[in-house]
Design a protein around this motif. Structure first.
Motif, PDB file in Angstrom:
ATOM      1  N   GLU A 179      -1.482  41.170  15.322  1.00  0.00           N
ATOM      2  CA  GLU A 179      -1.004  42.542  15.259  1.00  0.00           C
ATOM      3  C   GLU A 179      -1.594  43.270  14.069  1.00  0.00           C
ATOM      4  O   GLU A 179      -1.810  42.677  13.007  1.00  0.00           O
ATOM      5  CB  GLU A 179       0.528  42.542  15.152  1.00  0.00           C
ATOM      6  CG  GLU A 179       1.153  43.916  15.116  1.00  0.00           C
ATOM      7  CD  GLU A 179       2.678  43.861  15.081  1.00  0.00           C
ATOM      8  OE1 GLU A 179       3.319  44.915  15.116  1.00  0.00           O
ATOM      9  OE2 GLU A 179       3.212  42.729  15.014  1.00  0.00           O
ATOM     10  N   THR A 180      -1.867  44.539  14.246  1.00  0.00           N
ATOM     11  CA  THR A 180      -2.282  45.395  13.145  1.00  0.00           C
ATOM     12  C   THR A 180      -1.480  46.688  13.193  1.00  0.00           C
ATOM     13  O   THR A 180      -1.115  47.176  14.262  1.00  0.00           O
ATOM     14  CB  THR A 180      -3.787  45.721  13.200  1.00  0.00           C
ATOM     15  OG1 THR A 180      -4.115  46.588  12.105  1.00  0.00           O
ATOM     16  CG2 THR A 180      -4.172  46.394  14.506  1.00  0.00           C
ATOM     17  N   THR A 181      -1.193  47.246  12.033  1.00  0.00           N
ATOM     18  CA  THR A 181      -0.488  48.526  11.954  1.00  0.00           C
ATOM     19  C   THR A 181      -1.415  49.645  11.503  1.00  0.00           C
ATOM     20  O   THR A 181      -0.968  50.772  11.301  1.00  0.00           O
ATOM     21  CB  THR A 181       0.689  48.424  10.972  1.00  0.00           C
ATOM     22  OG1 THR A 181       0.204  48.053   9.674  1.00  0.00           O
ATOM     23  CG2 THR A 181       1.696  47.394  11.453  1.00  0.00           C
ATOM     24  N   THR A 182      -2.723  49.331  11.340  1.00  0.00           N
ATOM     25  CA  THR A 182      -3.690  50.342  10.912  1.00  0.00           C
ATOM     26  C   THR A 182      -4.091  51.228  12.093  1.00  0.00           C
ATOM     27  O   THR A 182      -4.421  50.734  13.182  1.00  0.00           O
ATOM     28  CB  THR A 182      -4.936  49.673  10.315  1.00  0.00           C
ATOM     29  OG1 THR A 182      -4.533  48.840   9.229  1.00  0.00           O
ATOM     30  CG2 THR A 182      -5.928  50.712   9.810  1.00  0.00           C
ATOM     31  N   ALA A 185      -7.225  50.743  14.585  1.00  0.00           N
ATOM     32  CA  ALA A 185      -7.755  49.388  14.404  1.00  0.00           C
ATOM     33  C   ALA A 185      -7.484  48.564  15.648  1.00  0.00           C
ATOM     34  O   ALA A 185      -6.612  48.885  16.463  1.00  0.00           O
ATOM     35  CB  ALA A 185      -7.133  48.724  13.184  1.00  0.00           C
ATOM     36  N   SER A 187      -6.867  44.690  17.597  1.00  0.00           N
ATOM     37  CA  SER A 187      -6.443  43.299  17.505  1.00  0.00           C
ATOM     38  C   SER A 187      -7.325  42.490  18.436  1.00  0.00           C
ATOM     39  O   SER A 187      -7.515  42.864  19.592  1.00  0.00           O
ATOM     40  CB  SER A 187      -4.975  43.147  17.910  1.00  0.00           C
ATOM     41  OG  SER A 187      -4.133  43.839  17.015  1.00  0.00           O
TER      42      SER A 187
END
Length: 211
Positions: A179-182, A185, A187
């Protein structure tokens, strides 16, 4: 708790060693020296009281050894007045602080012949190692959660991983999350063999693909 003066200092059979001088922080009070020869100037090892704070009533304990045929004794262990212990270094805010070179600590079980070692093999690296045939287990709530076998396989939820990474759950889905919160971006995961061929899974927005 019974006060120190009532429980210990008032006893009539105490042996008290003193130093006929005023001491300050990190200076030594009465001591016991041990020597193989009959000479007061040839103390090889000793145990001494040490003032470990600005107050002369805050006394700790220091242990010295003699590591070579010549030279002075070396302080090895210090117990501060508050009970914190330093081995190879002065005590700090931690209950136990150990300063060594590469081989820092080793814990060994005589019952199972297993061992755990803490090493610092290179700069900025701290290592946690087991013996030749031992596995490394991490757990929570007195329950095993992850195991690294002696040949390097990692098991999460299983104590017998059959592959390099083995996830196992009982009565539930076995899953892992990337997971990414950017913003904007992706995954993704990549699987690659020794020939350089690879399988790539990527999640970008709502699209899912593999190349």
């Amino acid at each position: 708790d019974v006060a120190f003066s009532a429980a210990y200092n008032s006893q009539s059979d105490n042996i008290v060693l003193t130093r006929d001088a005023t001491i300050g922080d990190n200076q030594y009070a009465g001591s016991i020296g041990f020597s193989p020869i009959d000479s007061p100037n040839e103390r090889m090892v000793s145990i001494a009281g040490v003032q470990t704070a600005g107050d002369s009533n805050q006394m700790g304990l220091a242990i010295f050894t003699h590591p070579s045929a010549s030279g002075a004794t070396v302080k090895r262990v210090t117990v501060a007045s508050g009970g914190n212990v330093g081995i190879g270094t002065a005590p700090s805010a931690h209950k136990l602080e150990v300063l060594g070179s590469n081989n820092i600590a080793k814990f060994y079980s005589s019952d199972t012949a297993t061992e755990l070692k803490i090493n610092a093999p290179t700069v900025n690296v701290i290592g946690l190692y087991t013996g030749t045939s031992d596995a490394l287990v991490l757990g929570t709530a007195d329950t095993e959660r992850m195991r690294i076998t002696s040949d390097g396989k990692v098991g999460i939820g299983t104590n017998a991983p059959g592959t390099d990474l083995h996830l196992y759950r009982v009565s539930a889905n076995a899953e892992f999350k990337i997971e990414t919160t950017t913003t904007n971006a992706s995954s993704y995961s990549t699987y690659r063999n020794s020939a350089g061929s690879q399988l790539h899974f990527k999640m970008a927005g709502s699209a899912v693909g593999g190349t």
